[in-house]
Write a protein that holds these residues in place. Structure first.
Motif, PDB file in Angstrom:
ATOM      1  N   THR A  19      41.966  50.399  63.136  1.00 28.10           N
ATOM      2  CA  THR A  19      41.993  51.399  62.066  1.00 28.10           C
ATOM      3  C   THR A  19      43.366  52.041  61.875  1.00 28.10           C
ATOM      4  O   THR A  19      43.529  52.862  60.972  1.00 28.10           O
ATOM      5  N   ARG A  20      44.318  51.661  62.677  1.00 28.04           N
ATOM      6  CA  ARG A  20      45.667  52.245  62.589  1.00 28.04           C
ATOM      7  C   ARG A  20      46.283  51.960  61.221  1.00 28.04           C
ATOM      8  O   ARG A  20      46.307  50.821  60.764  1.00 28.04           O
ATOM      9  N   PRO A  21      46.817  52.972  60.558  1.00 26.99           N
ATOM     10  CA  PRO A  21      47.482  52.722  59.265  1.00 26.99           C
ATOM     11  C   PRO A  21      48.788  51.969  59.478  1.00 26.99           C
ATOM     12  O   PRO A  21      49.409  52.064  60.542  1.00 26.99           O
ATOM     13  N   GLN A  24      54.768  52.833  56.261  1.00 28.99           N
ATOM     14  CA  GLN A  24      55.298  52.582  54.924  1.00 28.99           C
ATOM     15  C   GLN A  24      56.570  51.732  54.959  1.00 28.99           C
ATOM     16  O   GLN A  24      56.770  50.873  54.107  1.00 28.99           O
ATOM     17  N   ASP A  52      45.146  50.691  48.996  1.00 26.31           N
ATOM     18  CA  ASP A  52      45.129  51.325  50.312  1.00 26.31           C
ATOM     19  C   ASP A  52      44.215  52.545  50.371  1.00 26.31           C
ATOM     20  O   ASP A  52      44.022  53.112  51.449  1.00 26.31           O
ATOM     21  N   PRO A  79      43.501  47.792  56.558  1.00 23.66           N
ATOM     22  CA  PRO A  79      43.901  49.024  55.881  1.00 23.66           C
ATOM     23  C   PRO A  79      44.652  48.827  54.572  1.00 23.66           C
ATOM     24  O   PRO A  79      44.763  49.754  53.775  1.00 23.66           O
ATOM     25  N   VAL A  80      45.164  47.611  54.333  1.00 25.51           N
ATOM     26  CA  VAL A  80      45.892  47.337  53.091  1.00 25.51           C
ATOM     27  C   VAL A  80      45.407  46.006  52.531  1.00 25.51           C
ATOM     28  O   VAL A  80      45.275  45.025  53.252  1.00 25.51           O
ATOM     29  N   GLY A 157      47.226  44.358  58.162  1.00 25.64           N
ATOM     30  CA  GLY A 157      46.883  45.396  59.124  1.00 25.64           C
ATOM     31  C   GLY A 157      47.218  44.946  60.530  1.00 25.64           C
ATOM     32  O   GLY A 157      47.719  43.835  60.748  1.00 25.64           O
TER      33      GLY A 157
END
Length: 180
Positions: A19-21, A24, A52, A79-80, A157
């Motif tokens: 689940t870690r983002p 950027q 996202d 996550p993306v 991710g």
């Protein structure tokens, strides 16, 4: 070349993500690798929609899942999501496609995908290219015009999968010299 071959060997289709983002800065380098991707006659026939926001990601994941066939249920974990939309090629590329009976934008989008997934691997991220999805649902969710084609969704991710040994045909099965 050694680093590139290591990168290619390391890259795999990951189907489990934590689940870690994703930072950027890493995503921006991946986007830049995509932007620099080559295309026939420099047509750049693509638009990349970055998804996202969790509620939109889940809706896209539902459009890519199939309970009957039992595939792509892992897509909610990434996550993306990069939704790859085919755009119109420029005049020269379109003429080349017509005259050579090849749809160059599809070749270009394959090259784009390779740049994205290898850049993701270089950033320590997992990826998976999804081709099975309900295209109309994705168009509706993301307000993509009906005249456009969604060709793939690329998940990004941090993978929780261990590295798998690749099972590939030998060079002698895929390579010949000067004749078929």
């Amino acid at each position: 070349m050694k680093r590139f071959l290591d990168l290619v060997a390391e890259r795999q289709s990951d189907r489990d993500y934590d689940t870690r983002p994703v930072e950027q800065e890493k995503l921006e380098r991946i986007y830049e690798a995509a932007r620099l991707s080559p295309s026939a006659c420099n047509a750049q026939p693509w638009k990349i929609i970055v998804v996202d926001k969790p509620e939109i990601r889940y809706a896209i994941a539902d459009a890519a899942s199939n309970k009957i066939v039992g595939i792509n249920h892992f897509t909610k974990k990434a996550p993306v999501q990069l939704v790859i939309v085919e755009e119109k090629a420029n005049l020269l590329s379109s003429f080349g496609s017509w005259s050579q009976h090849k749809h160059y934008p599809h070749l270009d989008l394959g090259i784009l995908a390779a740049h994205i997934i290898l850049a993701a691997t270089d950033e320590g991220l997992g990826s998976c290219v999804i081709g099975w999805f309900n295209e109309q649902k994705i168009k509706d969710i993301l307000h993509i015009p009906n005249s456009k084609r969604v060709l793939m969704v690329i998940l990004l991710g941090y993978s929780t999968q261990s590295h798998r040994t690749k099972k590939r045909k030998s060079l002698s099965e895929i390579l010949s010299f000067n004749t078929y």
